[in-house]
Design a protein around this motif. Sequence first.
Motif, PDB file in Angstrom:
ATOM      1  N   ARG A  24      -3.042   3.804   0.385  1.00  0.00           N
ATOM      2  CA  ARG A  24      -2.349   2.866   1.274  1.00  0.00           C
ATOM      3  C   ARG A  24      -1.737   3.645   2.436  1.00  0.00           C
ATOM      4  NH1 ARG A  24      -1.907  -1.865  -1.740  1.00  0.00           N
ATOM      5  NH2 ARG A  24      -1.967  -1.504  -3.981  1.00  0.00           N
ATOM      6  N   VAL A  25      -1.471   2.962   3.536  1.00  0.00           N
ATOM      7  CA  VAL A  25      -0.854   3.639   4.687  1.00  0.00           C
ATOM      8  C   VAL A  25       0.582   4.041   4.343  1.00  0.00           C
ATOM      9  CG1 VAL A  25      -0.087   3.358   7.087  1.00  0.00           C
ATOM     10  CG2 VAL A  25      -2.321   2.457   6.371  1.00  0.00           C
ATOM     11  N   TYR A  26       1.314   3.146   3.692  1.00  0.00           N
ATOM     12  CA  TYR A  26       2.708   3.424   3.313  1.00  0.00           C
ATOM     13  C   TYR A  26       2.763   3.578   1.796  1.00  0.00           C
ATOM     14  CZ  TYR A  26       3.241   1.356   7.924  1.00  0.00           C
ATOM     15  OH  TYR A  26       3.098   1.073   9.258  1.00  0.00           O
ATOM     16  N   ALA A  27       3.540   4.563   1.342  1.00  0.00           N
ATOM     17  CA  ALA A  27       3.644   4.790  -0.100  1.00  0.00           C
ATOM     18  C   ALA A  27       4.194   3.532  -0.766  1.00  0.00           C
ATOM     19  CB  ALA A  27       4.577   5.974  -0.354  1.00  0.00           C
ATOM     20  N   ILE A 138      -4.442  -9.355  11.037  1.00  0.00           N
ATOM     21  CA  ILE A 138      -3.519 -10.166  10.224  1.00  0.00           C
ATOM     22  C   ILE A 138      -2.897  -9.304   9.115  1.00  0.00           C
ATOM     23  CG2 ILE A 138      -3.411 -12.016   8.484  1.00  0.00           C
ATOM     24  CD1 ILE A 138      -5.489 -13.546  10.184  1.00  0.00           C
ATOM     25  N   VAL A 139      -3.761  -8.621   8.361  1.00  0.00           N
ATOM     26  CA  VAL A 139      -3.217  -7.886   7.200  1.00  0.00           C
ATOM     27  C   VAL A 139      -2.490  -6.604   7.618  1.00  0.00           C
ATOM     28  CG1 VAL A 139      -4.973  -8.849   5.663  1.00  0.00           C
ATOM     29  CG2 VAL A 139      -5.327  -6.557   6.633  1.00  0.00           C
ATOM     30  N   GLU A 140      -2.818  -6.066   8.802  1.00  0.00           N
ATOM     31  CA  GLU A 140      -2.144  -4.833   9.220  1.00  0.00           C
ATOM     32  C   GLU A 140      -0.902  -5.082  10.074  1.00  0.00           C
ATOM     33  OE1 GLU A 140      -5.103  -2.317  11.073  1.00  0.00           O
ATOM     34  OE2 GLU A 140      -5.567  -1.388   9.143  1.00  0.00           O
ATOM     35  N   HIS A 141      -0.866  -6.192  10.805  1.00  0.00           N
ATOM     36  CA  HIS A 141       0.247  -6.392  11.754  1.00  0.00           C
ATOM     37  C   HIS A 141       0.998  -7.707  11.619  1.00  0.00           C
ATOM     38  CE1 HIS A 141      -1.048  -2.828  13.866  1.00  0.00           C
ATOM     39  NE2 HIS A 141      -2.266  -3.325  13.959  1.00  0.00           N
ATOM     40  N   PHE A 142       0.262  -8.819  11.449  1.00  0.00           N
ATOM     41  CA  PHE A 142       0.920 -10.118  11.608  1.00  0.00           C
ATOM     42  C   PHE A 142       1.738 -10.552  10.402  1.00  0.00           C
ATOM     43  CE2 PHE A 142      -2.781 -11.312  14.630  1.00  0.00           C
ATOM     44  CZ  PHE A 142      -2.250 -10.464  15.584  1.00  0.00           C
ATOM     45  N   GLU A 143       1.283 -10.200   9.216  1.00  0.00           N
ATOM     46  CA  GLU A 143       2.031 -10.615   8.029  1.00  0.00           C
ATOM     47  C   GLU A 143       3.300  -9.771   7.907  1.00  0.00           C
ATOM     48  OE1 GLU A 143       1.638 -13.056   5.728  1.00  0.00           O
ATOM     49  OE2 GLU A 143      -0.030 -13.870   6.904  1.00  0.00           O
ATOM     50  N   ARG A 145       6.116  -9.229   5.413  1.00  0.00           N
ATOM     51  CA  ARG A 145       6.639  -9.495   4.064  1.00  0.00           C
ATOM     52  C   ARG A 145       7.451  -8.324   3.519  1.00  0.00           C
ATOM     53  NH1 ARG A 145       5.237 -13.678   1.511  1.00  0.00           N
ATOM     54  NH2 ARG A 145       5.741 -12.697  -0.477  1.00  0.00           N
ATOM     55  N   TYR A 146       7.461  -7.221   4.255  1.00  0.00           N
ATOM     56  CA  TYR A 146       8.122  -6.021   3.726  1.00  0.00           C
ATOM     57  C   TYR A 146       9.158  -5.511   4.726  1.00  0.00           C
ATOM     58  CZ  TYR A 146       4.357  -6.291   0.410  1.00  0.00           C
ATOM     59  OH  TYR A 146       3.503  -6.755  -0.557  1.00  0.00           O
ATOM     60  N   ALA A 147      10.253  -4.976   4.194  1.00  0.00           N
ATOM     61  CA  ALA A 147      11.339  -4.512   5.054  1.00  0.00           C
ATOM     62  C   ALA A 147      10.949  -3.240   5.800  1.00  0.00           C
ATOM     63  CB  ALA A 147      12.589  -4.250   4.207  1.00  0.00           C
ATOM     64  N   ALA A 148      10.109  -2.403   5.181  1.00  0.00           N
ATOM     65  CA  ALA A 148       9.850  -1.078   5.738  1.00  0.00           C
ATOM     66  C   ALA A 148       8.696  -1.020   6.733  1.00  0.00           C
ATOM     67  CB  ALA A 148       9.580  -0.097   4.587  1.00  0.00           C
ATOM     68  N   HIS A 149       7.848  -2.026   6.763  1.00  0.00           N
ATOM     69  CA  HIS A 149       6.676  -1.931   7.645  1.00  0.00           C
ATOM     70  C   HIS A 149       6.109  -3.315   7.915  1.00  0.00           C
ATOM     71  CE1 HIS A 149       4.202  -2.778   4.113  1.00  0.00           C
ATOM     72  NE2 HIS A 149       4.911  -1.890   3.455  1.00  0.00           N
ATOM     73  N   ARG A 150       5.291  -3.393   8.961  1.00  0.00           N
ATOM     74  CA  ARG A 150       4.539  -4.621   9.232  1.00  0.00           C
ATOM     75  C   ARG A 150       3.312  -4.643   8.338  1.00  0.00           C
ATOM     76  NH1 ARG A 150       5.875  -6.932  14.443  1.00  0.00           N
ATOM     77  NH2 ARG A 150       4.007  -8.211  14.234  1.00  0.00           N
ATOM     78  N   GLY A 151       2.738  -5.811   8.147  1.00  0.00           N
ATOM     79  CA  GLY A 151       1.477  -5.905   7.412  1.00  0.00           C
ATOM     80  C   GLY A 151       1.650  -5.887   5.909  1.00  0.00           C
ATOM     81  N   LEU A 152       0.512  -6.035   5.217  1.00  0.00           N
ATOM     82  CA  LEU A 152       0.526  -6.149   3.748  1.00  0.00           C
ATOM     83  C   LEU A 152       0.336  -4.802   3.056  1.00  0.00           C
ATOM     84  CD1 LEU A 152      -1.702  -9.365   3.382  1.00  0.00           C
ATOM     85  CD2 LEU A 152       0.798  -9.219   3.354  1.00  0.00           C
TER      86      LEU A 152
END
Length: 383
Positions: A24-27, A138-143, A145-152
């Motif tokens: 994943r991009v973010y841990a 959509i899945v990388e930028h628009f959603e 749902r997380y405090a630390a980053h954009r996307g899913l």
Amino acid sequence: MDEKNSDLRVCAVSGDANDSLTRRVYAAPERPHHTAFKRDCERIVQARAFRRLAGKTQVFTSRASDHFRSRLTHTIEVVQIARSVAKELGLNEDLAEALALVHDIGHPPFGHAGERALDECLKRHGLRFDHNIHALRIVEHFELRYAAHRGLNLTLGVREGIIKHSRDYTVAQYPELAGYLLDRRPPLEAQLIDLADEIAYLTADLDDGVESGLLEIYHIREHVDLLGECYRQVEGQHAGVDTKYLFNEALQRMQNVLTDDLIATTQANVRAIGADSLDKVRAHPERLASFSPLAESQRQQEKRYLYETLYTSRELSLEHEKAEHVVTDLFNFWITEPDELPAGYVDQIESEGLARVVADYIAGMTDSYILLQYAQVKRTVRR
Ligand code: MG
């Protein structure tokens, strides 16, 4: 795992440290009892864009029947087929499910008519609309749902599959996709999604076509060989049963024939080149997931039939014209009146450019929401 599948499982998710499909991009802290791809399934199902699939056209924009497929019910059908095929081939079922769940998430309202209209609008600004690329946005930028980053923050395997499930892209055309191994084939789970999609809609569109009254069972039987053959089998076993029930069962059998063919042909292709690793699947010049020549010709015959009798019918052509009109008028309105866009979109104009932002806004809409916007804009223009 039985012996039949033992030489296939390795083709799924055996990526090494340099090609890790679960990266994943973010841990994200691991969760016990949840595979990486099962977590992606949850993230996709909980996305707002996924819920909007319920309000988007599959084939019929009109609400003349409550039984027509929406993009959401179509997606659920693709998930069922993709999981069955993945299971039989000894592939990763959770990865196949995640890819099926997300495969249509980038579609704009009004099905392919909406996509065509949006693409035409963007061409006038030197851009294009592509639903796979939009799904990635959509899945990388628009959603959010997380405090630390954009996307899913989906795994690489799912993001790569979003891009590659239905076609190949080149770095020359899409430099922003350079990180997705564009010169290599995707894993088998991604390769099978496009064919599971075909099986689902070829079956569903005959069904919805009859439901709409635009197609007739006797005509389909005469012109679609595979359906005609399945119908004859069912009729021979259930004499005297109503045509509608025979047709329903024939559709089910047709879906099974194509699904079984996809499993057997893909398995034979994998064995023929000795693809015992993900690396060999990736390195092979052609996709290994395919139908046999006979099933492929039957698929093409049915697709031609659907184009000639349903997709280009007068009734659907009128729906498409209206859809293209709505999309084009709204696009032109916001291009000339960008301040009328919602604040969140106005903020993005500087970095993304106005045309792309307007297309993003329209692409996210459901059929009913875009019609509401259209009515409001018409009132604004009249004032
Ligand atoms: Mg689809």
